[in-house]
Design an enzyme around this catalytic site. Structure first.
Site, short mmCIF file in Angstrom:
data_model
loop_
_atom_site.label_atom_id
_atom_site.label_comp_id
_atom_site.label_asym_id
_atom_site.label_seq_id
_atom_site.Cartn_x
_atom_site.Cartn_y
_atom_site.Cartn_z
N GLU A 91 9.85 4.52 -7.42
CA GLU A 91 9.79 3.86 -5.97
C GLU A 91 9.93 2.16 -6.26
O GLU A 91 9.06 1.72 -6.95
CB GLU A 91 8.57 4.00 -5.35
CG GLU A 91 8.58 3.42 -3.97
CD GLU A 91 7.09 3.63 -3.51
OE1 GLU A 91 5.98 3.23 -3.80
OE2 GLU A 91 7.05 4.21 -2.33
N TYR A 132 13.53 -1.05 0.72
CA TYR A 132 12.78 -0.13 0.05
C TYR A 132 13.65 0.85 -0.57
O TYR A 132 14.79 1.10 0.18
CB TYR A 132 11.76 0.68 1.24
CG TYR A 132 11.13 1.67 0.78
CD1 TYR A 132 9.92 1.52 -0.13
CD2 TYR A 132 11.67 2.80 0.52
CE1 TYR A 132 9.21 2.75 -0.41
CE2 TYR A 132 11.14 4.08 0.07
CZ TYR A 132 9.84 3.76 -0.57
OH TYR A 132 9.31 5.00 -0.98
#
Ligand code: GDP
Ligand code: MN
Length: 397
Positions: free
Chosen positions: A206, A118
């Site tokens: 993101e 992530y």
């Protein structure tokens, strides 16, 4: 302003970030053409069909599917395009899928535990700096990781004056447990990702997941981008990426009329001038036992036309049981606003079925109260904040 995955990937790629290649399609036939082209360019035989909507968790909702041949590409694209995709991040009605992204399959077949990370770059308002947040636990939703294994989430604060420094990129690659070629690739990846964030004036970039391929390449498989609206004037090409089908219809209309409007869940519509007063008014409504139905700042010039536009917006919201107009007359004179309210009311007359409380304070407030009280319309006037709150409470109970 939010972007689709494919648009975010375009920006990433333009800043040199390695991405999973893809082509957007709006019909099943286009999807097949896209798949053929990707096979020519990348040699991939398998493709992934990904719904393009402004919501995450698409995989969980059935909006991301692997196709092992062109027949499957066609079938899956046909199913996904036009569907109402429900994910953990949408309402229960879901979001209509207008287009899909056909991508190359970049996962190693049979690998049940691919190396997914992530990574996000965002503005840390408290520190007035940028921040890279990352985790070796990618692929799943980051809120769950934060809750169950908070020690698996790392942050790196980046000073906007220097940008990301080489040692910071290395620290990130190290904390992700990488070595050798993948380590170097990750340093390049995170450095160009930061450049993309900065260069596009984004407030969020993101990537979940970032993938380490079986041959140690690092690439962005997904992208979620929020551009800073206030900087859009510097990026006409990004502005053109706006997809208003994904946005709240009332908010789009408000924008056109020059009003700042945010739709909320409550029952009291509010019309206020100034963002600070709008926030205070929302608090007031809560104290009076109501819930604000919206945030609406009509701005400094609360003239009849704007007031009417604002009325129209609020009245479209079926949840609204009362409207509170709270205007402070500083530059704008209260009597002008009162005239505006009366005029707008007359124009919209039969559409207004809920009680209206108007509180005007400031220049010519007394005159304004007189205008409202003598208008013969079903409008309650108040001069004091508290008075207005009590009246809201009265009409709701
Ligand atoms: P999200 O569910 O909206 O976050 O969409 P993602 O783009 O993150 O995709 C969801 C999941 O699909 C990813 O976490 C991957 O596990 C999977 N996925 C994405 N691309 C590929 C691919 O090329 N091959 C395979 N086999 N799976 C993929
Ligand atoms: Mn994702």
């Amino acid at each position: 302003m939010n972007l689709h995955e494919y648009q975010g990937k375009e920006i990433l790629s333009s800043f040199g970030v390695n991405i999973q290649r893809g082509i957007v399609a709006t019909t099943a036939d286009e999807a097949v053409e896209a798949a053929k082209k990707l096979t020519e360019e990348t040699g991939t035989g398998w493709h992934v069909i990904k719904a393009q909507v402004h919501a995450g968790g698409r995989g969980k909702g059935g909006g991301v599917k692997l196709a092992k041949n062109l027949k499957e590409v066609k079938e899956i694209a046909d199913n996904i395009i036009g569907m109402n995709l429900v994910t953990p991040q949408t309402t229960k009605e879901g979001k209509k899928v207008n287009q899909v992204l056909i991508t190359e399959d970049v996962y190693y077949p049979g690998d049940n535990e691919p190396d997914e990370y992530y990574m996000s770059v965002l503005l840390d308002r408290a520190q007035g700096k940028n921040m890279i947040m990352y985790s070796p636990e990618g692929g799943m939703d980051i809120e769950t990781v934060a809750e169950k294994t908070p020690d698996k989430i790392f942050t790196e604060v980046i000073d906007p004056a220097t940008g990301i420094l080489p040692f910071q990129a290395r620290k990130i690659a190290f904390n992700l447990g990488l070595s050798g070629k993948a380590f170097k690739e990750m340093c390049k990846f995170v450095t160009s990702l930061y450049k993309a964030y900065e260069g596009s004036d984004s407030s969020l970039f993101e990537i979940n997941p970032v993938l380490k391929t079986s041959d140690d390449k690092i690439m962005a498989v997904d992208s979620k981008v929020t551009l800073d609206d206030s900087a859009l004037f510097r990026h006409k090409d990004y502005e053109a990426m706006r997809d208003i089908r994904e946005e709240d219809a009332a908010e789009v209309e408000a924008k056109k009329a020059g009003l700042s409007y945010v739709n909320l869940d409550g029952n009291v519509g509010c019309m206020v001038n100034g963002a600070g007063l709008a926030m205070a008014t929302m608090d007031l409504i809560k104290q009076a036992g109501g819930e604000p139905a919206n945030f609406l700042d009509v701005g400094g010039t609360a003239d009849a036309k704007r007031v009417e536009e604002a009325f129209r917006l609020i009245l479209k919201d079926e949840k609204v049981e009362a409207i509170l107009i709270n205007i402070f007359g500083g530059i704008v004179r209260c009597d002008r606003v009162a005239e505006g309210v009366v005029e707008a009311y007359k124009n919209l007359g039969d559409q207004i079925k809920v009680p209206i409380i108007v509180r005007l304070q400031g220049t010519n407030a007394d005159l304004a109260k007189e205008i409202i009280d003598n208008s013969g319309l079903n409008v309650e006037s108040a001069v004091l904040f508290k008075e207005a709150a009590d009246k809201v409470h009265e009409v709701l109970s």
